[in-house]
Scaffold this motif. Sequence first.
Motif, PDB file in Angstrom:
ATOM      1  N   ILE A  64      -6.766  -8.009  -2.941  1.00 34.85           N
ATOM      2  CA  ILE A  64      -5.635  -7.112  -2.702  1.00 34.85           C
ATOM      3  C   ILE A  64      -5.799  -5.822  -3.492  1.00 34.85           C
ATOM      4  CG2 ILE A  64      -3.145  -6.819  -2.959  1.00 34.85           C
ATOM      5  CD1 ILE A  64      -3.937  -8.721  -0.735  1.00 34.85           C
ATOM      6  N   TYR A  65      -6.276  -5.939  -4.729  1.00 36.60           N
ATOM      7  CA  TYR A  65      -6.484  -4.757  -5.571  1.00 36.60           C
ATOM      8  C   TYR A  65      -7.546  -3.844  -4.961  1.00 36.60           C
ATOM      9  CZ  TYR A  65      -8.214  -1.890  -9.400  1.00 36.60           C
ATOM     10  OH  TYR A  65      -8.644  -0.830 -10.156  1.00 36.60           O
ATOM     11  N   GLN A  66      -8.643  -4.432  -4.476  1.00 39.17           N
ATOM     12  CA  GLN A  66      -9.699  -3.619  -3.869  1.00 39.17           C
ATOM     13  C   GLN A  66      -9.177  -2.853  -2.657  1.00 39.17           C
ATOM     14  OE1 GLN A  66     -13.613  -5.634  -3.332  1.00 39.17           O
ATOM     15  NE2 GLN A  66     -12.698  -7.322  -4.451  1.00 39.17           N
ATOM     16  N   ILE A  67      -8.389  -3.543  -1.819  1.00 36.21           N
ATOM     17  CA  ILE A  67      -7.836  -2.894  -0.625  1.00 36.21           C
ATOM     18  C   ILE A  67      -6.861  -1.792  -1.026  1.00 36.21           C
ATOM     19  CG2 ILE A  67      -6.509  -3.247   1.489  1.00 36.21           C
ATOM     20  CD1 ILE A  67      -7.461  -6.191   1.417  1.00 36.21           C
ATOM     21  N   ALA A  68      -5.992  -2.094  -2.007  1.00 33.98           N
ATOM     22  CA  ALA A  68      -4.991  -1.122  -2.451  1.00 33.98           C
ATOM     23  C   ALA A  68      -5.661   0.113  -3.043  1.00 33.98           C
ATOM     24  CB  ALA A  68      -4.060  -1.763  -3.472  1.00 33.98           C
ATOM     25  N   LYS A  69      -6.705  -0.092  -3.842  1.00 29.75           N
ATOM     26  CA  LYS A  69      -7.408   1.037  -4.480  1.00 29.75           C
ATOM     27  C   LYS A  69      -8.012   1.959  -3.432  1.00 29.75           C
ATOM     28  CE  LYS A  69     -11.412   0.335  -6.388  1.00 29.75           C
ATOM     29  NZ  LYS A  69     -12.483  -0.126  -7.309  1.00 29.75           N
ATOM     30  N   LYS A  70      -8.679   1.375  -2.436  1.00 29.73           N
ATOM     31  CA  LYS A  70      -9.292   2.198  -1.392  1.00 29.73           C
ATOM     32  C   LYS A  70      -8.234   2.864  -0.526  1.00 29.73           C
ATOM     33  CE  LYS A  70     -13.638  -0.364  -1.303  1.00 29.73           C
ATOM     34  NZ  LYS A  70     -14.642  -1.094  -0.513  1.00 29.73           N
ATOM     35  N   SER A  71      -7.124   2.157  -0.297  1.00 30.65           N
ATOM     36  CA  SER A  71      -6.022   2.743   0.479  1.00 30.65           C
ATOM     37  C   SER A  71      -5.455   3.963  -0.243  1.00 30.65           C
ATOM     38  CB  SER A  71      -4.923   1.700   0.693  1.00 30.65           C
ATOM     39  OG  SER A  71      -3.793   2.275   1.334  1.00 30.65           O
ATOM     40  N   LEU A  72      -5.251   3.849  -1.550  1.00 32.87           N
ATOM     41  CA  LEU A  72      -4.693   4.957  -2.325  1.00 32.87           C
ATOM     42  C   LEU A  72      -5.666   6.138  -2.361  1.00 32.87           C
ATOM     43  CD1 LEU A  72      -2.362   5.969  -4.046  1.00 32.87           C
ATOM     44  CD2 LEU A  72      -3.460   4.929  -6.041  1.00 32.87           C
ATOM     45  N   ILE A  73      -6.953   5.860  -2.542  1.00 33.33           N
ATOM     46  CA  ILE A  73      -7.963   6.931  -2.549  1.00 33.33           C
ATOM     47  C   ILE A  73      -7.964   7.661  -1.207  1.00 33.33           C
ATOM     48  CG2 ILE A  73     -10.451   7.371  -2.575  1.00 33.33           C
ATOM     49  CD1 ILE A  73     -10.690   5.147  -4.681  1.00 33.33           C
ATOM     50  N   ASN A  74      -7.909   6.897  -0.121  1.00 32.64           N
ATOM     51  CA  ASN A  74      -7.884   7.518   1.220  1.00 32.64           C
ATOM     52  C   ASN A  74      -6.662   8.415   1.394  1.00 32.64           C
ATOM     53  OD1 ASN A  74     -10.277   6.328   2.066  1.00 32.64           O
ATOM     54  ND2 ASN A  74      -9.249   4.525   2.888  1.00 32.64           N
ATOM     55  N   LYS A  75      -5.498   7.917   0.946  1.00 31.89           N
ATOM     56  CA  LYS A  75      -4.269   8.706   1.102  1.00 31.89           C
ATOM     57  C   LYS A  75      -4.296   9.973   0.250  1.00 31.89           C
ATOM     58  CE  LYS A  75      -0.971   4.940   2.142  1.00 31.89           C
ATOM     59  NZ  LYS A  75      -1.690   3.716   1.739  1.00 31.89           N
ATOM     60  N   LEU A  76      -4.735   9.834  -1.014  1.00 29.31           N
ATOM     61  CA  LEU A  76      -4.661  10.945  -1.961  1.00 29.31           C
ATOM     62  C   LEU A  76      -5.728  12.001  -1.730  1.00 29.31           C
ATOM     63  CD1 LEU A  76      -3.880   9.160  -5.361  1.00 29.31           C
ATOM     64  CD2 LEU A  76      -2.299  10.409  -3.888  1.00 29.31           C
ATOM     65  N   PHE A  77      -6.949  11.576  -1.439  1.00 30.99           N
ATOM     66  CA  PHE A  77      -8.070  12.508  -1.444  1.00 30.99           C
ATOM     67  C   PHE A  77      -8.635  12.837  -0.063  1.00 30.99           C
ATOM     68  CE2 PHE A  77      -8.220  10.294  -5.596  1.00 30.99           C
ATOM     69  CZ  PHE A  77      -7.931  11.393  -6.404  1.00 30.99           C
ATOM     70  N   ILE A  78      -8.191  12.124   0.966  1.00 27.07           N
ATOM     71  CA  ILE A  78      -8.695  12.409   2.312  1.00 27.07           C
ATOM     72  C   ILE A  78      -7.550  12.757   3.264  1.00 27.07           C
ATOM     73  CG2 ILE A  78      -9.961  11.496   4.298  1.00 27.07           C
ATOM     74  CD1 ILE A  78     -11.501   9.701   2.384  1.00 27.07           C
ATOM     75  N   TYR A 189       1.298  -3.040  -1.462  1.00 29.25           N
ATOM     76  CA  TYR A 189       0.329  -3.995  -1.985  1.00 29.25           C
ATOM     77  C   TYR A 189       0.879  -4.806  -3.149  1.00 29.25           C
ATOM     78  CZ  TYR A 189      -2.921  -2.091   1.291  1.00 29.25           C
ATOM     79  OH  TYR A 189      -3.523  -1.731   2.467  1.00 29.25           O
ATOM     80  N   GLY A 190       1.898  -4.270  -3.843  1.00 19.21           N
ATOM     81  CA  GLY A 190       2.592  -5.097  -4.820  1.00 19.21           C
ATOM     82  C   GLY A 190       3.309  -6.250  -4.145  1.00 19.21           C
ATOM     83  N   PHE A 191       3.974  -5.938  -3.022  1.00 18.01           N
ATOM     84  CA  PHE A 191       4.682  -6.974  -2.272  1.00 18.01           C
ATOM     85  C   PHE A 191       3.706  -7.949  -1.627  1.00 18.01           C
ATOM     86  CE2 PHE A 191       7.188  -8.333   1.571  1.00 18.01           C
ATOM     87  CZ  PHE A 191       8.099  -9.107   0.866  1.00 18.01           C
ATOM     88  N   VAL A 192       2.588  -7.425  -1.114  1.00 21.46           N
ATOM     89  CA  VAL A 192       1.566  -8.297  -0.514  1.00 21.46           C
ATOM     90  C   VAL A 192       1.004  -9.252  -1.563  1.00 21.46           C
ATOM     91  CG1 VAL A 192      -0.761  -8.351   0.471  1.00 21.46           C
ATOM     92  CG2 VAL A 192       0.924  -6.742   1.351  1.00 21.46           C
ATOM     93  N   GLY A 193       0.734  -8.721  -2.767  1.00 22.57           N
ATOM     94  CA  GLY A 193       0.245  -9.575  -3.845  1.00 22.57           C
ATOM     95  C   GLY A 193       1.227 -10.680  -4.177  1.00 22.57           C
ATOM     96  N   LEU A 194       2.521 -10.339  -4.185  1.00 20.05           N
ATOM     97  CA  LEU A 194       3.552 -11.351  -4.448  1.00 20.05           C
ATOM     98  C   LEU A 194       3.580 -12.396  -3.342  1.00 20.05           C
ATOM     99  CD1 LEU A 194       5.970 -12.304  -6.152  1.00 20.05           C
ATOM    100  CD2 LEU A 194       7.418 -10.782  -4.784  1.00 20.05           C
TER     101      LEU A 194
END
Length: 306
Positions: A64-78, A189-194
Amino acid sequence: MASGFFALLDDISALVKASASSLDDVPTQVTQTTGKVSGIVIDDTAVTPKYVVGLDASRELSIIYQIAKKSLINKLFILSPAALLLGYFAPWAITPILMLGGAYLCFEGYEKVHSMFSKHHDVNIESEPVKPITPEELEKQRVTGAVRTDIILSAEIVAIAYSQITGQPIVNQIIVMLAVAIFITLAVYGFVGLIVKMDDIGVHLAQDKYHPAIQKFGRNIVKFMPHFLSILSYVGTAAMLWVGAEIIAHGIPFTNNILHNLEHALAETELVAWLVKALACGIGGLILGFVIDKIVALSKKVSRSS
Protein backbone atom coordinates in the motif's frame (compact mmCIF):
# COMPACT_ATOMS: atom_id res chain seq x y z
CA MET A 1 14.86 58.57 -5.03
CA ALA A 2 13.71 57.96 -1.48
CA SER A 3 10.11 58.63 -2.38
CA GLY A 4 10.36 56.14 -5.24
CA PHE A 5 11.81 53.55 -2.87
CA PHE A 6 9.03 54.02 -0.33
CA ALA A 7 6.45 53.92 -3.13
CA LEU A 8 7.91 50.58 -4.17
CA LEU A 9 7.63 49.34 -0.57
CA ASP A 10 4.00 50.48 -0.50
CA ASP A 11 3.31 48.54 -3.71
CA ILE A 12 4.97 45.43 -2.29
CA SER A 13 3.01 45.78 0.94
CA ALA A 14 -0.25 46.10 -1.00
CA LEU A 15 0.65 43.05 -3.07
CA VAL A 16 1.45 41.00 0.05
CA LYS A 17 -1.85 42.03 1.66
CA ALA A 18 -3.78 41.14 -1.48
CA SER A 19 -2.02 37.76 -1.69
CA ALA A 20 -2.69 37.06 2.00
CA SER A 21 -6.35 37.95 1.56
CA SER A 22 -6.54 35.67 -1.46
CA LEU A 23 -4.86 32.82 0.42
CA ASP A 24 -7.53 33.04 3.11
CA ASP A 25 -9.89 31.42 0.59
CA VAL A 26 -7.59 28.42 0.01
CA PRO A 27 -9.02 26.14 2.76
CA THR A 28 -12.53 26.71 1.40
CA GLN A 29 -11.36 26.05 -2.16
CA VAL A 30 -9.59 22.85 -1.06
CA THR A 31 -12.75 21.65 0.72
CA GLN A 32 -15.01 22.42 -2.24
CA THR A 33 -12.62 20.88 -4.75
CA THR A 34 -12.19 17.72 -2.66
CA GLY A 35 -15.97 17.35 -2.51
CA LYS A 36 -16.21 17.51 -6.31
CA VAL A 37 -13.90 14.50 -6.73
CA SER A 38 -15.51 12.40 -3.98
CA GLY A 39 -17.00 9.91 -6.43
CA ILE A 40 -13.62 9.06 -7.96
CA VAL A 41 -12.06 8.94 -4.49
CA ILE A 42 -14.64 6.33 -3.48
CA ASP A 43 -13.82 4.31 -6.58
CA ASP A 44 -10.07 4.62 -5.99
CA THR A 45 -10.56 3.44 -2.41
CA ALA A 46 -12.74 0.54 -3.52
CA VAL A 47 -10.40 -0.64 -6.27
CA THR A 48 -7.06 -0.69 -4.43
CA PRO A 49 -7.61 -3.40 -1.74
CA LYS A 50 -7.86 -6.12 -4.41
CA TYR A 51 -4.18 -5.67 -5.24
CA VAL A 52 -3.07 -7.13 -1.89
CA VAL A 53 -5.47 -10.09 -1.88
CA GLY A 54 -3.60 -13.40 -1.74
CA LEU A 55 -0.25 -11.89 -0.77
CA ASP A 56 1.70 -12.27 2.46
CA ALA A 57 -0.14 -10.35 5.18
CA SER A 58 3.15 -8.95 6.46
CA ARG A 59 3.68 -7.25 3.09
CA GLU A 60 0.25 -5.62 2.79
CA LEU A 61 1.14 -2.24 4.30
CA SER A 62 4.42 -2.14 2.41
CA ILE A 63 2.56 -2.67 -0.88
CA ILE A 64 0.00 0.00 0.00
CA TYR A 65 2.86 2.37 0.83
CA GLN A 66 4.56 1.71 -2.51
CA ILE A 67 1.33 2.41 -4.40
CA ALA A 68 0.59 5.53 -2.33
CA LYS A 69 4.12 6.91 -2.83
CA LYS A 70 3.97 6.51 -6.61
CA SER A 71 0.43 7.91 -6.68
CA LEU A 72 1.54 11.02 -4.78
CA ILE A 73 4.61 11.50 -7.01
CA ASN A 74 2.41 11.24 -10.12
CA LYS A 75 -0.07 13.78 -8.75
CA LEU A 76 2.53 16.28 -7.50
CA PHE A 77 5.18 16.17 -10.20
CA ILE A 78 3.39 15.02 -13.36
CA LEU A 79 -0.38 15.44 -13.34
CA SER A 80 -0.77 18.71 -11.39
CA PRO A 81 1.94 20.60 -13.34
CA ALA A 82 0.48 19.23 -16.58
CA ALA A 83 -3.00 20.47 -15.62
CA LEU A 84 -1.68 23.93 -14.68
CA LEU A 85 0.30 24.25 -17.93
CA LEU A 86 -2.60 22.98 -19.99
CA GLY A 87 -4.97 25.36 -18.24
CA TYR A 88 -2.66 28.28 -19.03
CA PHE A 89 -1.80 27.48 -22.64
CA ALA A 90 -4.85 25.46 -23.78
CA PRO A 91 -7.76 25.90 -21.34
CA TRP A 92 -10.19 24.77 -24.04
CA ALA A 93 -8.72 21.25 -23.74
CA ILE A 94 -9.74 20.74 -20.09
CA THR A 95 -13.39 19.86 -20.78
CA PRO A 96 -12.68 17.37 -23.63
CA ILE A 97 -10.03 15.66 -21.48
CA LEU A 98 -12.48 15.43 -18.59
CA MET A 99 -15.12 13.98 -20.90
CA LEU A 100 -12.65 11.45 -22.31
CA GLY A 101 -11.79 10.38 -18.78
CA GLY A 102 -15.49 10.22 -17.95
CA ALA A 103 -16.06 7.92 -20.92
CA TYR A 104 -13.27 5.67 -19.67
CA LEU A 105 -14.86 5.52 -16.22
CA CYS A 106 -18.20 4.53 -17.79
CA PHE A 107 -16.46 1.86 -19.84
CA GLU A 108 -14.66 0.45 -16.80
CA GLY A 109 -17.85 0.60 -14.75
CA TYR A 110 -19.78 -1.29 -17.41
CA GLU A 111 -17.01 -3.90 -17.62
CA LYS A 112 -17.28 -4.47 -13.87
CA VAL A 113 -21.07 -4.76 -13.99
CA HIS A 114 -20.86 -7.11 -16.97
CA SER A 115 -18.31 -9.31 -15.18
CA MET A 116 -20.61 -9.56 -12.15
CA PHE A 117 -23.39 -11.08 -14.24
CA SER A 118 -21.37 -13.14 -16.69
CA LYS A 119 -19.00 -15.11 -14.46
CA HIS A 120 -20.87 -18.33 -15.15
CA HIS A 121 -20.04 -18.02 -18.86
CA ASP A 122 -16.34 -18.40 -18.15
CA VAL A 123 -16.54 -21.71 -16.30
CA ASN A 124 -15.85 -23.96 -19.27
CA ILE A 125 -13.23 -21.77 -20.90
CA GLU A 126 -9.83 -23.48 -20.94
CA SER A 127 -7.28 -21.27 -19.32
CA GLU A 128 -3.71 -20.94 -20.56
CA PRO A 129 -0.95 -22.57 -18.53
CA VAL A 130 0.06 -20.34 -15.65
CA LYS A 131 3.75 -19.52 -15.48
CA PRO A 132 5.11 -19.89 -11.92
CA ILE A 133 6.41 -16.64 -10.45
CA THR A 134 8.05 -15.74 -7.17
CA PRO A 135 6.23 -13.78 -4.45
CA GLU A 136 8.51 -10.82 -5.20
CA GLU A 137 7.54 -10.88 -8.88
CA LEU A 138 3.85 -11.16 -8.00
CA GLU A 139 4.15 -8.20 -5.63
CA LYS A 140 5.86 -6.15 -8.32
CA GLN A 141 3.11 -7.03 -10.81
CA ARG A 142 0.41 -6.04 -8.33
CA VAL A 143 2.05 -2.68 -7.57
CA THR A 144 2.51 -1.97 -11.29
CA GLY A 145 -1.13 -2.82 -12.01
CA ALA A 146 -2.38 -0.69 -9.11
CA VAL A 147 -0.28 2.31 -10.16
CA ARG A 148 -1.51 1.99 -13.75
CA THR A 149 -5.13 2.08 -12.56
CA ASP A 150 -4.41 4.82 -10.05
CA ILE A 151 -2.83 7.17 -12.57
CA ILE A 152 -6.02 7.15 -14.65
CA LEU A 153 -8.18 7.91 -11.63
CA SER A 154 -5.63 10.45 -10.38
CA ALA A 155 -5.68 12.22 -13.74
CA GLU A 156 -9.44 12.60 -13.41
CA ILE A 157 -9.08 13.86 -9.84
CA VAL A 158 -6.47 16.43 -10.87
CA ALA A 159 -8.45 17.55 -13.94
CA ILE A 160 -11.65 17.99 -11.93
CA ALA A 161 -9.73 19.78 -9.17
CA TYR A 162 -8.25 22.20 -11.67
CA SER A 163 -11.62 22.83 -13.33
CA GLN A 164 -12.89 24.11 -9.96
CA ILE A 165 -10.16 26.75 -9.54
CA THR A 166 -9.80 28.25 -13.01
CA GLY A 167 -9.75 32.02 -12.78
CA GLN A 168 -8.14 31.97 -9.34
CA PRO A 169 -4.69 33.54 -8.75
CA ILE A 170 -1.88 31.24 -9.82
CA VAL A 171 -0.58 30.96 -6.23
CA ASN A 172 -4.01 29.78 -5.09
CA GLN A 173 -4.18 27.29 -7.94
CA ILE A 174 -0.79 25.78 -7.08
CA ILE A 175 -1.54 25.56 -3.35
CA VAL A 176 -5.01 24.08 -3.86
CA MET A 177 -3.76 21.52 -6.39
CA LEU A 178 -0.92 20.42 -4.11
CA ALA A 179 -3.13 20.35 -1.03
CA VAL A 180 -5.82 18.29 -2.80
CA ALA A 181 -3.20 15.85 -4.15
CA ILE A 182 -1.64 15.32 -0.73
CA PHE A 183 -4.91 15.17 1.21
CA ILE A 184 -6.65 12.77 -1.15
CA THR A 185 -3.64 10.46 -1.40
CA LEU A 186 -3.24 10.29 2.38
CA ALA A 187 -6.99 9.83 2.90
CA VAL A 188 -7.43 7.14 0.25
CA TYR A 189 -4.40 5.03 1.08
CA GLY A 190 -4.68 5.58 4.82
CA PHE A 191 -8.21 4.21 4.64
CA VAL A 192 -7.13 1.39 2.31
CA GLY A 193 -4.37 0.44 4.76
CA LEU A 194 -6.94 0.33 7.56
CA ILE A 195 -9.28 -1.81 5.46
CA VAL A 196 -6.69 -4.44 4.55
CA LYS A 197 -5.54 -4.75 8.17
CA MET A 198 -8.99 -4.84 9.76
CA ASP A 199 -9.12 -8.63 9.72
CA ASP A 200 -5.77 -8.73 11.55
CA ILE A 201 -7.13 -6.24 14.07
CA GLY A 202 -10.18 -8.46 14.52
CA VAL A 203 -8.03 -11.56 15.06
CA HIS A 204 -5.96 -9.66 17.62
CA LEU A 205 -9.03 -8.48 19.54
CA ALA A 206 -10.47 -12.02 19.54
CA GLN A 207 -7.61 -13.34 21.69
CA ASP A 208 -8.42 -14.87 25.09
CA LYS A 209 -6.53 -12.16 26.99
CA TYR A 210 -9.29 -9.65 26.27
CA HIS A 211 -12.77 -9.28 27.77
CA PRO A 212 -15.39 -11.60 26.20
CA ALA A 213 -17.22 -8.60 24.75
CA ILE A 214 -14.04 -7.43 23.01
CA GLN A 215 -13.37 -10.97 21.78
CA LYS A 216 -16.85 -11.11 20.30
CA PHE A 217 -16.33 -7.72 18.66
CA GLY A 218 -13.06 -8.97 17.12
CA ARG A 219 -14.71 -12.10 15.74
CA ASN A 220 -17.51 -10.00 14.27
CA ILE A 221 -14.96 -7.80 12.51
CA VAL A 222 -13.37 -10.88 10.91
CA LYS A 223 -16.77 -12.15 9.77
CA PHE A 224 -17.92 -8.76 8.48
CA MET A 225 -14.84 -7.74 6.45
CA PRO A 226 -15.48 -10.00 3.40
CA HIS A 227 -19.01 -8.58 3.17
CA PHE A 228 -17.69 -5.04 3.59
CA LEU A 229 -15.15 -5.49 0.80
CA SER A 230 -17.91 -6.83 -1.45
CA ILE A 231 -20.14 -3.84 -0.65
CA LEU A 232 -17.22 -1.48 -1.23
CA SER A 233 -16.67 -3.01 -4.64
CA TYR A 234 -20.32 -2.39 -5.60
CA VAL A 235 -20.17 1.16 -4.29
CA GLY A 236 -16.98 1.81 -6.24
CA THR A 237 -18.55 0.54 -9.46
CA ALA A 238 -21.66 2.67 -8.93
CA ALA A 239 -19.50 5.71 -8.21
CA MET A 240 -17.49 5.08 -11.36
CA LEU A 241 -20.63 5.04 -13.55
CA TRP A 242 -22.22 8.00 -11.78
CA VAL A 243 -19.13 10.23 -11.85
CA GLY A 244 -18.19 9.32 -15.42
CA ALA A 245 -21.64 10.10 -16.77
CA GLU A 246 -21.94 13.34 -14.77
CA ILE A 247 -18.60 14.56 -16.12
CA ILE A 248 -19.76 13.94 -19.67
CA ALA A 249 -23.20 15.45 -19.01
CA HIS A 250 -21.65 18.67 -17.73
CA GLY A 251 -19.58 18.93 -20.92
CA ILE A 252 -22.65 18.84 -23.19
CA PRO A 253 -24.92 21.93 -22.99
CA PHE A 254 -28.14 19.96 -23.60
CA THR A 255 -27.56 17.33 -20.90
CA ASN A 256 -26.04 19.93 -18.57
CA ASN A 257 -29.29 21.92 -18.78
CA ILE A 258 -31.28 18.77 -18.01
CA LEU A 259 -29.25 18.17 -14.85
CA HIS A 260 -29.63 21.79 -13.75
CA ASN A 261 -33.38 21.70 -14.39
CA LEU A 262 -33.63 18.45 -12.43
CA GLU A 263 -31.76 19.95 -9.49
CA HIS A 264 -33.91 23.08 -9.65
CA ALA A 265 -37.16 21.09 -9.74
CA LEU A 266 -36.15 19.11 -6.64
CA ALA A 267 -34.35 21.95 -4.88
CA GLU A 268 -36.55 21.72 -1.79
CA THR A 269 -35.51 18.11 -1.16
CA GLU A 270 -31.74 18.05 -1.66
CA LEU A 271 -31.31 14.38 -0.75
CA VAL A 272 -33.97 13.29 -3.24
CA ALA A 273 -32.43 15.55 -5.88
CA TRP A 274 -29.00 14.01 -5.30
CA LEU A 275 -30.36 10.47 -5.41
CA VAL A 276 -32.36 11.08 -8.59
CA LYS A 277 -29.41 12.75 -10.32
CA ALA A 278 -27.01 9.99 -9.20
CA LEU A 279 -29.43 7.30 -10.40
CA ALA A 280 -29.96 9.03 -13.75
CA CYS A 281 -26.21 9.46 -14.23
CA GLY A 282 -25.58 5.86 -13.17
CA ILE A 283 -28.04 4.49 -15.73
CA GLY A 284 -26.69 6.86 -18.38
CA GLY A 285 -23.14 5.79 -17.56
CA LEU A 286 -24.08 2.13 -17.85
CA ILE A 287 -25.66 2.70 -21.27
CA LEU A 288 -22.68 4.73 -22.47
CA GLY A 289 -20.28 2.09 -21.15
CA PHE A 290 -22.21 -0.58 -23.07
CA VAL A 291 -21.94 1.44 -26.30
CA ILE A 292 -18.21 2.03 -25.81
CA ASP A 293 -17.66 -1.66 -25.06
CA LYS A 294 -19.35 -2.63 -28.33
CA ILE A 295 -17.30 -0.07 -30.25
CA VAL A 296 -14.07 -1.41 -28.70
CA ALA A 297 -15.07 -5.00 -29.47
CA LEU A 298 -15.91 -4.08 -33.07
CA SER A 299 -12.62 -2.22 -33.46
CA LYS A 300 -10.69 -5.25 -32.20
CA LYS A 301 -12.59 -7.50 -34.59
CA VAL A 302 -11.88 -5.24 -37.55
CA SER A 303 -8.18 -4.93 -36.68
CA ARG A 304 -7.84 -8.73 -36.41
CA SER A 305 -9.52 -9.31 -39.76
CA SER A 306 -7.47 -6.65 -41.59
